[in-house]
Scaffold this motif. Structure first.
Motif, PDB file in Angstrom:
ATOM      1  N   GLY A 158      33.659  41.277  36.618  1.00 30.66           N
ATOM      2  CA  GLY A 158      34.138  42.395  37.406  1.00 30.66           C
ATOM      3  C   GLY A 158      33.330  42.658  38.666  1.00 30.66           C
ATOM      4  N   THR A 159      32.016  42.480  38.600  1.00 37.85           N
ATOM      5  CA  THR A 159      31.187  42.705  39.788  1.00 37.85           C
ATOM      6  C   THR A 159      31.532  41.718  40.889  1.00 37.85           C
ATOM      7  N   ILE A 160      31.746  40.465  40.507  1.00 33.02           N
ATOM      8  CA  ILE A 160      32.105  39.437  41.488  1.00 33.02           C
ATOM      9  C   ILE A 160      33.463  39.739  42.109  1.00 33.02           C
ATOM     10  N   HIS A 161      34.442  40.069  41.275  1.00 31.66           N
ATOM     11  CA  HIS A 161      35.772  40.400  41.784  1.00 31.66           C
ATOM     12  C   HIS A 161      35.703  41.607  42.732  1.00 31.66           C
ATOM     13  N   THR A 162      34.937  42.607  42.348  1.00 29.61           N
ATOM     14  CA  THR A 162      34.812  43.806  43.176  1.00 29.61           C
ATOM     15  C   THR A 162      34.237  43.471  44.540  1.00 29.61           C
ATOM     16  N   GLN A 163      33.172  42.712  44.576  1.00 27.42           N
ATOM     17  CA  GLN A 163      32.524  42.382  45.842  1.00 27.42           C
ATOM     18  C   GLN A 163      33.434  41.570  46.752  1.00 27.42           C
ATOM     19  N   LEU A 164      34.125  40.600  46.210  1.00 26.92           N
ATOM     20  CA  LEU A 164      34.985  39.757  47.040  1.00 26.92           C
ATOM     21  C   LEU A 164      36.193  40.527  47.563  1.00 26.92           C
ATOM     22  N   LEU A 165      36.773  41.388  46.741  1.00 29.21           N
ATOM     23  CA  LEU A 165      37.905  42.189  47.210  1.00 29.21           C
ATOM     24  C   LEU A 165      37.454  43.248  48.212  1.00 29.21           C
ATOM     25  N   ALA A 166      36.311  43.869  47.971  1.00 26.64           N
ATOM     26  CA  ALA A 166      35.825  44.902  48.887  1.00 26.64           C
ATOM     27  C   ALA A 166      35.485  44.329  50.257  1.00 26.64           C
ATOM     28  N   GLN A 167      35.030  43.072  50.287  1.00 23.77           N
ATOM     29  CA  GLN A 167      34.691  42.431  51.555  1.00 23.77           C
ATOM     30  C   GLN A 167      35.870  41.655  52.156  1.00 23.77           C
ATOM     31  N   ASN A 168      37.043  41.805  51.546  1.00 21.68           N
ATOM     32  CA  ASN A 168      38.268  41.173  52.051  1.00 21.68           C
ATOM     33  C   ASN A 168      38.127  39.646  52.152  1.00 21.68           C
ATOM     34  N   LEU A 169      37.524  39.050  51.135  1.00 25.83           N
ATOM     35  CA  LEU A 169      37.270  37.615  51.132  1.00 25.83           C
ATOM     36  C   LEU A 169      38.168  36.849  50.158  1.00 25.83           C
ATOM     37  N   ALA A 170      38.997  37.558  49.405  1.00 25.98           N
ATOM     38  CA  ALA A 170      39.884  36.897  48.444  1.00 25.98           C
ATOM     39  C   ALA A 170      41.240  36.629  49.077  1.00 25.98           C
ATOM     40  N   ASP A 171      41.703  35.406  48.975  1.00 27.87           N
ATOM     41  CA  ASP A 171      43.004  35.030  49.541  1.00 27.87           C
ATOM     42  C   ASP A 171      44.150  35.258  48.563  1.00 27.87           C
ATOM     43  N   GLU A 172      43.858  35.174  47.276  1.00 27.64           N
ATOM     44  CA  GLU A 172      44.912  35.315  46.269  1.00 27.64           C
ATOM     45  C   GLU A 172      44.294  35.874  44.994  1.00 27.64           C
ATOM     46  N   LEU A 173      45.081  36.667  44.288  1.00 32.28           N
ATOM     47  CA  LEU A 173      44.655  37.267  43.027  1.00 32.28           C
ATOM     48  C   LEU A 173      45.685  36.951  41.958  1.00 32.28           C
ATOM     49  N   HIS A 174      45.232  36.345  40.864  1.00 28.43           N
ATOM     50  CA  HIS A 174      46.058  36.133  39.684  1.00 28.43           C
ATOM     51  C   HIS A 174      45.586  37.127  38.625  1.00 28.43           C
ATOM     52  N   PHE A 175      46.446  38.080  38.315  1.00 29.35           N
ATOM     53  CA  PHE A 175      46.099  39.212  37.464  1.00 29.35           C
ATOM     54  C   PHE A 175      47.023  39.186  36.256  1.00 29.35           C
ATOM     55  N   VAL A 176      46.469  38.890  35.084  1.00 31.19           N
ATOM     56  CA  VAL A 176      47.268  38.780  33.859  1.00 31.19           C
ATOM     57  C   VAL A 176      47.036  40.015  33.000  1.00 31.19           C
ATOM     58  N   LEU A 218      50.735  38.587  37.432  1.00 30.95           N
ATOM     59  CA  LEU A 218      51.010  39.183  38.736  1.00 30.95           C
ATOM     60  C   LEU A 218      50.163  38.443  39.767  1.00 30.95           C
ATOM     61  N   ARG A 219      50.823  37.886  40.778  1.00 34.31           N
ATOM     62  CA  ARG A 219      50.116  37.198  41.854  1.00 34.31           C
ATOM     63  C   ARG A 219      50.200  38.031  43.131  1.00 34.31           C
ATOM     64  N   TYR A 220      49.048  38.328  43.699  1.00 35.35           N
ATOM     65  CA  TYR A 220      48.980  39.136  44.909  1.00 35.35           C
ATOM     66  C   TYR A 220      48.259  38.388  46.025  1.00 35.35           C
ATOM     67  N   ALA A 221      48.568  38.775  47.269  1.00 37.35           N
ATOM     68  CA  ALA A 221      47.861  38.299  48.450  1.00 37.35           C
ATOM     69  C   ALA A 221      47.051  39.486  48.988  1.00 37.35           C
ATOM     70  N   PRO A 222      45.774  39.609  48.613  1.00 38.57           N
ATOM     71  CA  PRO A 222      45.003  40.808  48.960  1.00 38.57           C
ATOM     72  C   PRO A 222      44.804  41.018  50.458  1.00 38.57           C
ATOM     73  N   LYS A 223      44.841  39.954  51.256  1.00 39.66           N
ATOM     74  CA  LYS A 223      44.616  40.097  52.687  1.00 39.66           C
ATOM     75  C   LYS A 223      45.857  40.580  53.434  1.00 39.66           C
ATOM     76  N   ILE A 224      46.998  40.533  52.755  1.00 37.59           N
ATOM     77  CA  ILE A 224      48.253  40.982  53.374  1.00 37.59           C
ATOM     78  C   ILE A 224      48.569  42.358  52.808  1.00 37.59           C
ATOM     79  N   ARG A 225      48.303  43.394  53.592  1.00 38.07           N
ATOM     80  CA  ARG A 225      48.458  44.761  53.126  1.00 38.07           C
ATOM     81  C   ARG A 225      49.336  45.551  54.076  1.00 38.07           C
ATOM     82  N   SER A 226      50.054  46.514  53.508  1.00 44.15           N
ATOM     83  CA  SER A 226      50.915  47.375  54.307  1.00 44.15           C
ATOM     84  C   SER A 226      50.546  48.826  54.076  1.00 44.15           C
TER      85      SER A 226
END
Length: 226
Positions: A158-176, A218-226
């Motif tokens: 969770g710490t790794i996921h949090t840091q990468l998402l907070a810094q907008n460094l993740a291109d794709e998220l696979h969330f089961v 659920l597959r998301y593109a975290p860098k593409i936000r509205s």
């Protein structure tokens, strides 16, 4: 200048958002078909990354299970297994762990203050790189790019996921999401509080929603936000 890898975060959680429970044995959230999907993602990756806390808690091997997929990697000129990467700021590593004694090449990213201790603990079991006085994710990704990593699979925690998402460094998220309720306050969560890009109203783009037997991907593109 090296191109940073495509960063794919992969996580399985209970309905109440927990990565695990507090029992000694790891809680299996995915089912057989979903674990096979994860194995496909591993086979497609150039590197797999987990944090040191995940190593201590789960003692993972992080290998490609399917012999057919391993053979295809070799036939395409790749190593049998992806590069295995971990990150530690404390040097709390156990050289006896399964991570270090199977598969191919291993790499550790750490900080200046822990560098000598990591070297002392691991010896020749892994390559070791410091990102400076603090963990520097952009520098880490640049270094992986220089080493030829084009696709990075991040499997926690969770710490790794949090840091990468907070810094907008993740291109794709696979969330089961698994049909379980852990209900334990001390159980690890998928994400911690952080200042995420765009704030609480920024909606990530949904790429796919698919049931896999009794879990939902659920597959998301975290860098593409509205």
């Amino acid at each position: 200048m090296a191109i940073r890898p495509y960063v794919l975060l992969s996580a399985a959680v209970s309905v109440d958002g927990r990565l695990d429970d507090t029992a000694r044995e790891r809680l299996v959230l995915s089912n057989r078909r979903d674990l096979d999907r994860v194995d496909r993602e591993r086979a497609a990756a150039d590197a797999i990354l987990v944090g040191a806390t995940t190593l201590r808690r789960d003692n993972p091997r992080l290998l490609v299970t399917s012999a057919e997929r391993r053979a295809r990697r070799i036939a395409s000129g790749k190593p049998e297994h992806p590069l295995k990467v971990t990150v530690t700021g404390s040097a709390e590593l156990d050289a006896r762990g399964a991570f270090w004694h199977c598969g191919g090449e291993k790499l550790v990213f750490t900080v200046d203050g822990a560098l000598s201790r990591v070297r002392r603990i691991l010896g020749t079991l892994a390559g070791i790189v410091s990102t400076g006085p603090a963990l520097d994710w952009p520098l880490l990704l640049d270094e992986l790019g220089r080493r030829g990593v084009e696709r990075l699979l991040v499997e926690g925690g969770g710490t790794i996921h949090t840091q990468l998402l907070a810094q907008n460094l993740a291109d794709e998220l696979h969330f089961v999401v698994a049909p379980l309720l852990v209900g334990e306050a001390a159980a690890p969560t998928f994400l911690a509080p952080a200042q995420y890009p765009g704030g609480s109203t920024a909606r990530m783009k949904l790429l796919e929603a698919r049931p896999i037997d009794d879990v939902v991907l659920l597959r998301y593109a975290p860098k593409i936000r509205s």
